[in-house]
Design a protein around this motif. Structure first.
Motif, PDB file in Angstrom:
ATOM      1  N   LEU A 182       6.135 -15.077  13.791  1.00  0.00           N
ATOM      2  CA  LEU A 182       5.156 -14.894  12.800  1.00  0.00           C
ATOM      3  C   LEU A 182       3.885 -15.233  13.262  1.00  0.00           C
ATOM      4  CD1 LEU A 182       4.813 -14.007   9.716  1.00  0.00           C
ATOM      5  CD2 LEU A 182       4.971 -16.217   9.104  1.00  0.00           C
ATOM      6  N   GLY A 183       2.945 -14.297  13.305  1.00  0.00           N
ATOM      7  CA  GLY A 183       1.598 -14.429  14.136  1.00  0.00           C
ATOM      8  C   GLY A 183       0.772 -14.807  12.808  1.00  0.00           C
ATOM      9  N   ALA A 184      -0.541 -15.652  13.601  1.00  0.00           N
ATOM     10  CA  ALA A 184      -1.441 -16.031  12.516  1.00  0.00           C
ATOM     11  C   ALA A 184      -2.041 -15.013  11.765  1.00  0.00           C
ATOM     12  CB  ALA A 184      -2.475 -16.564  13.614  1.00  0.00           C
ATOM     13  N   ASP A 185      -1.916 -13.811  11.975  1.00  0.00           N
ATOM     14  CA  ASP A 185      -2.658 -12.794  11.082  1.00  0.00           C
ATOM     15  C   ASP A 185      -1.709 -12.389  10.185  1.00  0.00           C
ATOM     16  OD1 ASP A 185      -0.596 -11.705  13.206  1.00  0.00           O
ATOM     17  OD2 ASP A 185      -1.519  -9.699  13.050  1.00  0.00           O
ATOM     18  N   ARG A 186      -0.325 -12.714   9.982  1.00  0.00           N
ATOM     19  CA  ARG A 186       0.611 -12.643   9.021  1.00  0.00           C
ATOM     20  C   ARG A 186       1.055 -13.542   8.435  1.00  0.00           C
ATOM     21  NH1 ARG A 186       4.908  -8.316  11.500  1.00  0.00           N
ATOM     22  NH2 ARG A 186       4.905  -7.844   9.233  1.00  0.00           N
ATOM     23  N   SER A 187       1.133 -13.267   7.107  1.00  0.00           N
ATOM     24  CA  SER A 187       1.505 -14.830   6.077  1.00  0.00           C
ATOM     25  C   SER A 187       3.025 -14.562   6.024  1.00  0.00           C
ATOM     26  CB  SER A 187       0.854 -14.626   4.649  1.00  0.00           C
ATOM     27  OG  SER A 187       1.083 -13.314   4.102  1.00  0.00           O
ATOM     28  N   TYR A 188       3.796 -13.434   6.005  1.00  0.00           N
ATOM     29  CA  TYR A 188       5.092 -13.157   6.053  1.00  0.00           C
ATOM     30  C   TYR A 188       5.576 -11.995   6.693  1.00  0.00           C
ATOM     31  CZ  TYR A 188       4.175  -9.749   2.328  1.00  0.00           C
ATOM     32  OH  TYR A 188       3.635  -8.408   1.914  1.00  0.00           O
ATOM     33  N   ILE A 189       6.753 -11.808   6.890  1.00  0.00           N
ATOM     34  CA  ILE A 189       7.425 -10.643   7.416  1.00  0.00           C
ATOM     35  C   ILE A 189       8.506 -10.318   6.419  1.00  0.00           C
ATOM     36  CG2 ILE A 189       6.688 -10.962   9.815  1.00  0.00           C
ATOM     37  CD1 ILE A 189       9.507 -11.857  10.269  1.00  0.00           C
ATOM     38  N   THR A 190       8.676  -8.736   6.346  1.00  0.00           N
ATOM     39  CA  THR A 190       9.907  -8.464   5.756  1.00  0.00           C
ATOM     40  C   THR A 190      10.934  -8.053   6.469  1.00  0.00           C
ATOM     41  OG1 THR A 190       8.278  -7.811   4.144  1.00  0.00           O
ATOM     42  CG2 THR A 190      10.502  -6.505   3.911  1.00  0.00           C
ATOM     43  N   THR A 191      12.155  -8.531   6.272  1.00  0.00           N
ATOM     44  CA  THR A 191      13.262  -8.334   7.072  1.00  0.00           C
ATOM     45  C   THR A 191      14.514  -8.298   6.415  1.00  0.00           C
ATOM     46  OG1 THR A 191      14.376  -9.246   9.066  1.00  0.00           O
ATOM     47  CG2 THR A 191      13.493 -10.756   7.570  1.00  0.00           C
ATOM     48  N   ARG A 192      15.621  -7.824   7.197  1.00  0.00           N
ATOM     49  CA  ARG A 192      17.082  -7.913   6.381  1.00  0.00           C
ATOM     50  C   ARG A 192      17.346  -9.109   6.047  1.00  0.00           C
ATOM     51  NH1 ARG A 192      21.865  -6.088  10.178  1.00  0.00           N
ATOM     52  NH2 ARG A 192      23.667  -6.460   8.827  1.00  0.00           N
ATOM     53  N   VAL A 193      17.919  -9.405   4.910  1.00  0.00           N
ATOM     54  CA  VAL A 193      18.436 -10.887   4.360  1.00  0.00           C
ATOM     55  C   VAL A 193      19.706 -11.248   5.150  1.00  0.00           C
ATOM     56  CG1 VAL A 193      18.919 -12.188   2.533  1.00  0.00           C
ATOM     57  CG2 VAL A 193      16.924 -10.297   2.150  1.00  0.00           C
ATOM     58  N   MET A 194      19.441 -12.398   5.760  1.00  0.00           N
ATOM     59  CA  MET A 194      20.642 -12.777   6.554  1.00  0.00           C
ATOM     60  C   MET A 194      20.463 -14.491   6.375  1.00  0.00           C
ATOM     61  SD  MET A 194      20.963 -10.399   9.708  1.00  0.00           S
ATOM     62  CE  MET A 194      22.555 -10.679  10.194  1.00  0.00           C
ATOM     63  N   GLY A 195      21.570 -15.264   6.211  1.00  0.00           N
ATOM     64  CA  GLY A 195      21.640 -16.650   6.357  1.00  0.00           C
ATOM     65  C   GLY A 195      22.940 -17.090   5.617  1.00  0.00           C
ATOM     66  N   THR A 196      22.973 -18.138   5.073  1.00  0.00           N
ATOM     67  CA  THR A 196      24.042 -18.780   4.683  1.00  0.00           C
ATOM     68  C   THR A 196      24.053 -19.064   3.167  1.00  0.00           C
ATOM     69  OG1 THR A 196      24.697 -19.804   6.586  1.00  0.00           O
ATOM     70  CG2 THR A 196      25.778 -20.698   5.035  1.00  0.00           C
ATOM     71  N   LEU A 197      25.122 -18.926   2.221  1.00  0.00           N
ATOM     72  CA  LEU A 197      24.856 -19.076   0.920  1.00  0.00           C
ATOM     73  C   LEU A 197      24.642 -20.322   0.516  1.00  0.00           C
ATOM     74  CD1 LEU A 197      25.616 -17.312  -2.160  1.00  0.00           C
ATOM     75  CD2 LEU A 197      27.855 -18.391  -1.721  1.00  0.00           C
TER      76      LEU A 197
END
Length: 460
Positions: A304-319
């Motif tokens: 995540l670069g300094a010019d962006r506060s967030y990115i939108t991506t496919r949701v992945m992780g652990t419940l």
């Protein structure tokens, strides 16, 4: 009928049957082309939330993530955000313009080749010798080296397995022990994980981050080689069969959680672009013999670069660990890691899974239960019953409130992880001072614990 088919036509003098045959063939080819378009049409990819493998599965197959209610209890501690300044100088991760994370390897002509076509040049006599990567860090291992180190990737060497790879214990020719992660090429994920770890994580160093030593890219093989950490992972020590008394004392648990927080501080505040881990959970925290934590598995990490506060991506992780705003919108930033950290924090203190359907309904979701215990002024019920020595109620309550701030439903209200380090270290010092006071009072029961003469007479 045969007479009509053999009749010559005005098209180059060809017979009618030839014209009909060519037309039928063209129609058949067209149908095949249309069918191929239908079968190769891209399909939408569903959200992937990995259920905790040791928890009882939910009664439905829905992957819907439990939404947290607003936190009723506000933190009692008031800390100045100025204390949460960056703990590490920024390290800039170099990225080739137009080709972020693209790993290039030297070829025989002195140029470079992309990882998909990587071939390591052989030394004289056809023997491949040791070579240092041109990336400026790490070792470029051959497939033959890693096969020899892991007994041919034998099942007896397997020490871990995840959705994207199998981890083997290996012993290199110089007798050094390593962990070898052979990535599985599921929908190209191996290539993505390889690129992220090699380019972003490979060149950073922190005592609480698992060190990536090198890699192998031969043909379709994508293999990562890490330092070997010999004391299992946090999930095994918290939820495994450790007997009636856990070796994880309160001090050890605080040491582990502060170490994890410092590692995340380094990723979030010490690097440019910052690294968002996206998969903080107990099974991804390795422990050495001194109980020092090592954050591992950066296959889902995002830069995540300094010019962006967030990115939108496919949701992945652990419940149970996934931040609610990330689960609902796909927008992720460093505060998503803070949420996962808060869940892990409560898991470590309580000895409970983030989501456990074996428990009564009001205790299924760890966050809701912890909030209830704090609001009812009985935080001691949250403590892992296998923990021998307990902290005082005041220290426990303050620590739990730090964890609850990390899982605030409003991501903007969550503290930065550097601020969390400051708060936890101050609580850790409070516990040390508290226990020192108890110890001093035992040394000088009839006088002031700070009376030098009295203490000197007692200890003589």
């Amino acid at each position: 009928m045969n007479y009509h088919l053999s009749t010559q036509t005005s098209i180059f003098g060809l017979h009618l049957w030839i014209i009909l045959g060519v037309a039928a063939g063209a129609l058949f080819v067209l149908l095949l082309f249309l069918l191929s378009l239908c079968f190769t049409k891209p399909h939408s990819i569903p959200i992937e939330i990995t259920p905790n493998h040791n928890s009882t599965p939910p009664p439905t197959t829905s992957h819907e993530i439990h939404r947290l209610s607003a936190i009723e209890q506000q933190a009692l501690l008031k800390h100045d955000e100025d204390h949460a300044s960056t703990l590490y100088p920024k390290i800039h991760i170099q990225m080739r313009k137009g080709h972020p994370h693209r790993v290039l390897y030297p070829n025989k002509s002195g140029g470079v080749s992309p990882i998909g076509n990587a071939r390591r040049p052989a030394a004289a006599g056809g023997v491949v010798g040791p070579e240092v990567s041109h990336l400026g860090w790490g070792h470029w291992y051959t497939l033959r080296e890693l096969e020899a180190a892991t007994n041919g990737f034998g099942s007896e060497n397997v020490i871990g397995q995840g959705g994207y790879g199998i981890v083997y214990h290996g012993v290199l020719e110089n007798n050094s022990q390593v962990a070898v992660k052979n990535l599985l090429n599921n929908r190209g994920q191996a290539e993505k994980e390889f690129e992220v770890e090699v380019e972003a994580i490979g060149r950073v160093r922190h005592k609480n981050l698992l060190r990536l030593l090198g890699y192998c890219a031969e043909g379709a093989h994508r293999i990562l080689v890490y330092e070997y950490v010999n004391n299992g992972n946090l999930e095994q020590w918290v939820h495994g069969d450790v007997g009636p008394c856990s070796p994880l004392t309160w001090e050890i648990r605080m040491k582990i959680i502060i170490g994890i927080a410092k590692a995340l501080t380094y990723l979030h505040e010490g690097l440019e672009p910052k690294v968002v881990h996206r998969d903080i959970k107990s099974s991804n925290i390795l422990l050495d013999k001194s109980w020092n934590p090592k954050v591992s598995d950066f296959g889902l990490a995002k830069l995540l670069g300094a010019d962006r506060s967030y990115i939108t991506t496919r949701v992945m992780g652990t419940l149970g660990y996934v931040a609610p705003e990330y689960a609902s919108t796909g927008m992720v930033n460093e505060r998503s890691d803070v949420y996962s950290f808060g869940i892990l924090f409560m898991e470590l203190i309580s000895g409970r899974y983030p989501v456990d359907y074996k428990r009564p309904q009001e205790e299924v979701h760890l966050v809701d239960w912890v909030k209830k215990m704090v609001n009812e002024k009985c935080p001691e019920k949250v403590l892992d019953p296998k923990m021998i020595e307990k902290p005082s109620s005041s220290i426990l309550k303050r620590v739990l409130l730090v964890a609850l701030r990390c899982v605030d439903i409003n991501s903007e209200k969550r503290p930065k992880i550097g601020h969390v380090v400051h708060m936890l270290e101050s609580q850790d010092q409070s516990l040390i001072d508290e226990r020192r006071g108890v110890r001093d009072s035992r040394v000088a029961p009839h006088g002031s614990p700070h009376d030098g003469s009295n203490e000197k007479q007692t200890t003589r």
